[in-house]
Design a protein around this motif. Structure first.
Motif, PDB file in Angstrom:
ATOM      1  N   ILE A 122       0.840  -1.204   0.000  1.00 13.25           N
ATOM      2  CA  ILE A 122       0.000   0.000   0.000  1.00 13.25           C
ATOM      3  C   ILE A 122       0.872   1.250   0.000  1.00 13.25           C
ATOM      4  O   ILE A 122       0.619   2.209  -0.735  1.00 13.25           O
ATOM      5  CB  ILE A 122      -0.956  -0.009   1.211  1.00 13.25           C
ATOM      6  CG1 ILE A 122      -2.012  -1.096   1.031  1.00 13.25           C
ATOM      7  CG2 ILE A 122      -1.611   1.347   1.418  1.00 13.25           C
ATOM      8  CD1 ILE A 122      -2.853  -1.336   2.263  1.00 13.25           C
ATOM      9  N   ALA A 123       1.921   1.251   0.826  1.00 11.65           N
ATOM     10  CA  ALA A 123       2.821   2.409   0.889  1.00 11.65           C
ATOM     11  C   ALA A 123       3.546   2.611  -0.431  1.00 11.65           C
ATOM     12  O   ALA A 123       3.687   3.743  -0.911  1.00 11.65           O
ATOM     13  CB  ALA A 123       3.817   2.226   2.024  1.00 11.65           C
ATOM     14  N   ALA A 124       4.017   1.523  -1.048  1.00 11.34           N
ATOM     15  CA  ALA A 124       4.728   1.625  -2.327  1.00 11.34           C
ATOM     16  C   ALA A 124       3.802   2.133  -3.421  1.00 11.34           C
ATOM     17  O   ALA A 124       4.203   2.952  -4.263  1.00 11.34           O
ATOM     18  CB  ALA A 124       5.327   0.273  -2.701  1.00 11.34           C
ATOM     19  N   ALA A 125       2.564   1.670  -3.429  1.00 11.05           N
ATOM     20  CA  ALA A 125       1.616   2.128  -4.440  1.00 11.05           C
ATOM     21  C   ALA A 125       1.289   3.607  -4.266  1.00 11.05           C
ATOM     22  O   ALA A 125       1.174   4.347  -5.250  1.00 11.05           O
ATOM     23  CB  ALA A 125       0.337   1.299  -4.371  1.00 11.05           C
ATOM     24  N   ALA A 126       1.149   4.060  -3.033  1.00 10.77           N
ATOM     25  CA  ALA A 126       0.865   5.477  -2.783  1.00 10.77           C
ATOM     26  C   ALA A 126       2.052   6.341  -3.196  1.00 10.77           C
ATOM     27  O   ALA A 126       1.879   7.417  -3.784  1.00 10.77           O
ATOM     28  CB  ALA A 126       0.526   5.700  -1.317  1.00 10.77           C
ATOM     29  N   ALA A 166       1.627  11.596   0.749  1.00  4.04           N
ATOM     30  CA  ALA A 166       0.770  10.635   0.047  1.00  4.04           C
ATOM     31  C   ALA A 166       0.632   9.339   0.844  1.00  4.04           C
ATOM     32  O   ALA A 166      -0.475   8.793   0.980  1.00  4.04           O
ATOM     33  CB  ALA A 166       1.345  10.344  -1.341  1.00  4.04           C
ATOM     34  N   VAL A 167       1.728   8.849   1.389  1.00  4.38           N
ATOM     35  CA  VAL A 167       1.680   7.606   2.164  1.00  4.38           C
ATOM     36  C   VAL A 167       0.933   7.824   3.473  1.00  4.38           C
ATOM     37  O   VAL A 167       0.103   6.999   3.872  1.00  4.38           O
ATOM     38  CB  VAL A 167       3.109   7.060   2.411  1.00  4.38           C
ATOM     39  CG1 VAL A 167       3.077   5.857   3.333  1.00  4.38           C
ATOM     40  CG2 VAL A 167       3.780   6.697   1.100  1.00  4.38           C
ATOM     41  N   THR A 168       1.180   8.932   4.134  1.00  2.00           N
ATOM     42  CA  THR A 168       0.489   9.236   5.392  1.00  2.00           C
ATOM     43  C   THR A 168      -1.018   9.386   5.167  1.00  2.00           C
ATOM     44  O   THR A 168      -1.821   8.880   5.959  1.00  2.00           O
ATOM     45  CB  THR A 168       1.073  10.516   6.028  1.00  2.00           C
ATOM     46  OG1 THR A 168       2.471  10.330   6.210  1.00  2.00           O
ATOM     47  CG2 THR A 168       0.425  10.813   7.362  1.00  2.00           C
ATOM     48  N   ASP A 169      -1.400  10.058   4.080  1.00  2.00           N
ATOM     49  CA  ASP A 169      -2.827  10.205   3.773  1.00  2.00           C
ATOM     50  C   ASP A 169      -3.468   8.855   3.478  1.00  2.00           C
ATOM     51  O   ASP A 169      -4.598   8.596   3.889  1.00  2.00           O
ATOM     52  CB  ASP A 169      -3.030  11.140   2.575  1.00  2.00           C
ATOM     53  CG  ASP A 169      -2.744  12.589   2.923  1.00  2.00           C
ATOM     54  OD1 ASP A 169      -2.660  12.905   4.129  1.00  2.00           O
ATOM     55  OD2 ASP A 169      -2.582  13.395   1.987  1.00  2.00           O
TER      56      ASP A 169
END
Length: 191
Positions: A122-126, A166-169
């Protein structure tokens, strides 16, 4: 949510317990043979021989049951066996993250979890959706996620801040029991 129920045993339990039991059996066997030799001869200075006069280990030479080498081998075997047993039976690191889920009224309470590998994806995709990012790697544990991205742009600080946002959101949109912290690292790629 009960973290105890969602925690599973590591895959190392089988081999570690087998090795631990073998080491413990060797240590107990060594101690048993030493006690038997002491009872048979009446002295702790008895040689490492069986009751029939055959040598237990030809390589042992002139060692006696009270020699420091024999005692040290027994202690080391016992300690290694206990350490392997404890490491094999103790649970591994947490590889799941609890998620709060709204259930229907007729379902009642239930636990939902996400593996840390999914959290990394999920983090990599964001992070991959941010302009200027040419490659992304992410690694996660139960408390934090480290995102490493590469970019051909020299001044990567604005991109790093945008990737972190982006990752935090994305993590904020998921109802984690405890939201993991996000750390972002930038690498300049040669493009």
């Amino acid at each position: 949510m009960s973290t105890r129920l969602l925690r599973k045993r590591p895959s190392r339990i089988g081999p570690a317990v087998i090795v631990a039991l073998i080491l413990l059996l060797l240590a107990v066997g060594l101690g048993w043979a030493g006690i038997a030799a002491f009872i048979a001869t009446g002295s702790v200075a008895a040689a490492l021989t069986g009751t029939t006069g055959t040598t237990v280990a030809e390589a042992a030479g002139n060692l006696h049951w009270n020699s420091a080498v024999v005692i040290a081998v027994g202690i080391v075997l016992a300690l290694l066996g206990l350490i392997a047993l404890i490491l094999g039976v103790s649970p591994g690191t947490r590889r799941i993250l609890g998620v709060r889920a709204q259930g229907a009224e007729h379902i009642g309470a239930f636990d939902v979890a996400m593996p840390t590998s999914a959290l990394s994806q999920i983090a990599a995709a964001a992070a991959d959706g941010v302009d200027g990012v040419s490659g992304v790697k992410a690694s996660s544990n139960a408390t934090s996620t480290i995102v490493t991205f590469s970019t051909p742009i020299r001044d990567c600080e604005p991109i790093r801040a945008e990737v972190e946002a982006a990752v935090t959101d994305r993590f904020a949109s998921i109802s984690f029991d405890r939201t993991p912290t996000v750390k972002v690292q930038a690498r300049r790629s040669q493009s």
